[in-house]
Design a protein around this motif. Structure first.
Motif, PDB file in Angstrom:
ATOM      1  N   PRO A  71       0.809  -1.224   0.000  1.00  0.00           N
ATOM      2  CA  PRO A  71       0.000   0.000   0.000  1.00  0.00           C
ATOM      3  C   PRO A  71       0.843   1.275   0.000  1.00  0.00           C
ATOM      4  CG  PRO A  71      -0.265  -1.234   2.070  1.00  0.00           C
ATOM      5  CD  PRO A  71       0.476  -2.118   1.135  1.00  0.00           C
ATOM      6  N   GLU A  72       2.031   1.215   0.557  1.00  0.00           N
ATOM      7  CA  GLU A  72       2.865   2.424   0.547  1.00  0.00           C
ATOM      8  C   GLU A  72       3.227   2.809  -0.892  1.00  0.00           C
ATOM      9  OE1 GLU A  72       5.579   3.217   3.861  1.00  0.00           O
ATOM     10  OE2 GLU A  72       7.146   3.081   2.348  1.00  0.00           O
ATOM     11  N   GLU A  73       3.587   1.814  -1.681  1.00  0.00           N
ATOM     12  CA  GLU A  73       3.835   2.101  -3.102  1.00  0.00           C
ATOM     13  C   GLU A  73       2.557   2.591  -3.771  1.00  0.00           C
ATOM     14  OE1 GLU A  73       7.440  -0.837  -4.507  1.00  0.00           O
ATOM     15  OE2 GLU A  73       5.429  -1.663  -4.608  1.00  0.00           O
ATOM     16  N   GLY A  74       1.439   2.022  -3.337  1.00  0.00           N
ATOM     17  CA  GLY A  74       0.161   2.451  -3.904  1.00  0.00           C
ATOM     18  C   GLY A  74      -0.126   3.917  -3.632  1.00  0.00           C
ATOM     19  N   LEU A  75       0.166   4.363  -2.421  1.00  0.00           N
ATOM     20  CA  LEU A  75      -0.081   5.771  -2.076  1.00  0.00           C
ATOM     21  C   LEU A  75       0.838   6.692  -2.874  1.00  0.00           C
ATOM     22  CD1 LEU A  75      -0.506   5.464   1.814  1.00  0.00           C
ATOM     23  CD2 LEU A  75      -2.302   5.741   0.096  1.00  0.00           C
ATOM     24  N   ARG A  76       2.088   6.272  -3.029  1.00  0.00           N
ATOM     25  CA  ARG A  76       3.023   7.075  -3.838  1.00  0.00           C
ATOM     26  C   ARG A  76       2.521   7.180  -5.270  1.00  0.00           C
ATOM     27  NH1 ARG A  76       8.905   4.637  -3.627  1.00  0.00           N
ATOM     28  NH2 ARG A  76       9.099   5.881  -5.514  1.00  0.00           N
ATOM     29  N   LEU A  77       2.056   6.050  -5.781  1.00  0.00           N
ATOM     30  CA  LEU A  77       1.590   6.048  -7.169  1.00  0.00           C
ATOM     31  C   LEU A  77       0.321   6.884  -7.324  1.00  0.00           C
ATOM     32  CD1 LEU A  77       2.003   5.064 -10.023  1.00  0.00           C
ATOM     33  CD2 LEU A  77       0.880   2.917  -9.409  1.00  0.00           C
ATOM     34  N   ARG A  78      -0.556   6.795  -6.317  1.00  0.00           N
ATOM     35  CA  ARG A  78      -1.787   7.588  -6.377  1.00  0.00           C
ATOM     36  C   ARG A  78      -1.460   9.079  -6.434  1.00  0.00           C
ATOM     37  NH1 ARG A  78      -5.240   6.832  -8.782  1.00  0.00           N
ATOM     38  NH2 ARG A  78      -6.316   5.109  -7.768  1.00  0.00           N
ATOM     39  N   ALA A  79      -0.459   9.503  -5.663  1.00  0.00           N
ATOM     40  CA  ALA A  79      -0.072  10.921  -5.681  1.00  0.00           C
ATOM     41  C   ALA A  79       0.438  11.322  -7.063  1.00  0.00           C
ATOM     42  CB  ALA A  79       0.991  11.181  -4.612  1.00  0.00           C
ATOM     43  N   ALA A  80       1.099  10.405  -7.743  1.00  0.00           N
ATOM     44  CA  ALA A  80       1.660  10.728  -9.064  1.00  0.00           C
ATOM     45  C   ALA A  80       0.600  10.640 -10.161  1.00  0.00           C
ATOM     46  CB  ALA A  80       2.819   9.780  -9.382  1.00  0.00           C
ATOM     47  N   LEU A  81      -0.348   9.708 -10.000  1.00  0.00           N
ATOM     48  CA  LEU A  81      -1.332   9.454 -11.055  1.00  0.00           C
ATOM     49  C   LEU A  81      -2.746   9.447 -10.463  1.00  0.00           C
ATOM     50  CD1 LEU A  81       0.284   6.534 -13.130  1.00  0.00           C
ATOM     51  CD2 LEU A  81       0.261   8.978 -13.688  1.00  0.00           C
ATOM     52  N   PRO A  82      -3.371  10.605 -10.384  1.00  0.00           N
ATOM     53  CA  PRO A  82      -4.696  10.683  -9.743  1.00  0.00           C
ATOM     54  C   PRO A  82      -5.772   9.824 -10.409  1.00  0.00           C
ATOM     55  CG  PRO A  82      -3.756  12.876 -10.069  1.00  0.00           C
ATOM     56  CD  PRO A  82      -2.847  11.917 -10.756  1.00  0.00           C
ATOM     57  N   ALA A  83      -5.617   9.516 -11.693  1.00  0.00           N
ATOM     58  CA  ALA A  83      -6.698   8.811 -12.391  1.00  0.00           C
ATOM     59  C   ALA A  83      -6.430   7.327 -12.637  1.00  0.00           C
ATOM     60  CB  ALA A  83      -6.984   9.500 -13.726  1.00  0.00           C
ATOM     61  N   ALA A  84      -5.256   6.834 -12.267  1.00  0.00           N
ATOM     62  CA  ALA A  84      -4.910   5.449 -12.625  1.00  0.00           C
ATOM     63  C   ALA A  84      -5.717   4.444 -11.812  1.00  0.00           C
ATOM     64  CB  ALA A  84      -3.422   5.222 -12.370  1.00  0.00           C
ATOM     65  N   HIS A  85      -5.883   3.247 -12.357  1.00  0.00           N
ATOM     66  CA  HIS A  85      -6.410   2.115 -11.602  1.00  0.00           C
ATOM     67  C   HIS A  85      -5.216   1.395 -10.985  1.00  0.00           C
ATOM     68  CE1 HIS A  85     -10.314   2.686 -13.496  1.00  0.00           C
ATOM     69  NE2 HIS A  85      -9.674   2.809 -14.648  1.00  0.00           N
ATOM     70  N   ILE A  86      -5.212   1.273  -9.666  1.00  0.00           N
ATOM     71  CA  ILE A  86      -4.018   0.750  -8.983  1.00  0.00           C
ATOM     72  C   ILE A  86      -4.375  -0.488  -8.169  1.00  0.00           C
ATOM     73  CG2 ILE A  86      -2.177   1.248  -7.338  1.00  0.00           C
ATOM     74  CD1 ILE A  86      -2.592   4.248  -7.966  1.00  0.00           C
TER      75      ILE A  86
END
Ligand SMILES: *Cc1c(COP(=O)(O)O)cnc(C)c1O
Length: 376
Positions: A71-86
């Motif tokens: 989930p930590e990587e998920g949060l980082r990715l969410r910050a970078a890509l607001p619209a992606a499906h993660i």
């Protein structure tokens, strides 16, 4: 005082990540799986190359579905890509459902405990938060066992919950003729039959490149995006992505019979010219790349020519034999190509008995990192 830091390399090496090559590799993989969504696996900090930089580039190229490990990587990715499906491959960390749902992360539910916790959270909040179900079809790593299928179906029927996707993972995708690929595919298809309306995903890079039968609705390439060899014994059609250039600190001449490096493991068989390069195992250049008198280690390139490593890799340096480059050999300050057009991550991996994945994810050394083709 002159400011040399802007122009000169003051670290142990120059690591260049070609994001354009990653984008081309994604497009090439997308092309060989037509009619299938092509995701991107960017776990372990984008296979060591930088989660945000890599993911933003892939999103620009058209990727919409991303996979991280935790989930930590998920949060980082969410910050970078607001619209992606993660998707989070490791699943649901206990008592963190709220963090997932707030950041719109989808856990890959791997066990009964995870599914129970997720469904309880959904019921409590009156919302069918998306997730994927992972069935283990023969790897014994993560995922429901085949015998859990009817229990899983009961849970879904009881709650009316529909996951976004069902998935499994191949143990031997890198060997397409391995019998296990057929049995896993058959098991997966039998599971799919229990969830006919739910999209399915089986293939990593190797599964994708190995057989169309593995494609289903979504493919999950990782290593191939980063130029690594997915299928053993086959020509790798993908573009190389990483260059690692390392300065030479010193050039020295030594005589036949002298030894080189720790343990005096390597004895020179001829009068030699030795160059000392400025990285070692402290930079993720594995000690297993060492050579000994009777054992050839890894090879790197100088001026486009492959040269052998001499003796053991030290923490901060290693030695190479530049005798054959003659009087036009390198001088201190010139660069050794540790990874690049002449030396692939798989060349290094093969030389030291590992896989390109491990070479890539260890490139966290004392390098100055530069990206080519960054988004923004
Ligand atoms: C890492 C991983 C992938 C990507 O595998 P590659 O071999 O790097 O393409 C796909 N699916 C799962 C479940 C993984 O853990």
């Amino acid at each position: 005082m002159t400011d040399i830091s802007a122009s000169s390399l003051l670290s142990s090496g120059q690591l260049t990540v070609d994001l354009n090559a990653i984008a081309r590799n994604w497009a090439a993989l997308d092309k060989i799986s037509p009619g299938t969504l092509t995701g991107a696996v960017v776990k372990a900090d984008g296979y060591g190359l930088g989660l945000e930089e890599v993911a933003k580039k892939l999103a620009k190229e058209g990727a919409q579905f991303f996979f991280v490990a935790n989930p930590e990587e998920g949060l980082r990715l969410r910050a970078a890509l607001p619209a992606a499906h993660i998707f989070v491959l490791g699943g649901l960390w206990p008592r963190t459902a709220e963090i997932y749902t707030q950041a719109r992360l989808m856990p890959v539910l791997n066990s009964m405990a995870m599914l129970e916790e997720w469904l309880a959270y959904c019921v409590e909040h009156g919302e069918a938060y998306p997730s994927s179900l992972h069935f283990d079809t023969g790897m014994n790593r993560l995922g429901f066992r085949l015998s859990d299928v009817s229990w899983v179906r009961q849970q879904l029927e009881r709650t009316g919950y529909q996951p976004q996707m069902i998935m499994s993972h191949l143990a031997c995708g890198d060997q397409p003729t391995h019998e296990k690929n057929r049995t896993q595919l058959a098991f997966f298809q039998s599971i799919m039959a229990h969830f006919p309306e739910i999209p399915a995903s089986l293939a990593n890079s190797a599964g994708l490149m190995g057989s169309k039968q593995n494609h289903f609705q979504l493919v999950r390439p990782g290593i191939a995006l980063f130029g690594g060899r997915a299928i053993s014994g086959r020509n790798n059609p993908l573009a190389h992505v990483v260059n690692l250039d390392v300065p030479i600190l010193q050039v020295r001449d030594a005589k036949t019979g002298e030894s080189v490096g720790y343990g005096a493991d390597y004895t020179l068989q001829r009068d030699s010219r030795i160059a000392i390069a400025a990285i070692g195992y402290g930079d993720g250049f594995f000690r297993a790349n060492s050579s000994a008198t009777n054992h050839m280690g890894a090879r790197v390139a100088v001026k486009g020519k492959l040269v052998p490593i001499l003796g053991r890799i030290s923490m901060d340096t290693f030695a190479i034999d530049v005798t054959d480059l003659g009087p036009n050999g390198p001088v201190p300050g010139e660069m050794v190509e540790v990874l690049g057009p002449n030396v692939s991550i798989d060349d290094i991996a093969d030389a030291c008995g590992t896989i390109g994945y491990e070479v890539l994810t260890n490139l966290r050394g004392r390098y100055r990192r530069t990206y080519v083709g960054s988004v923004e």
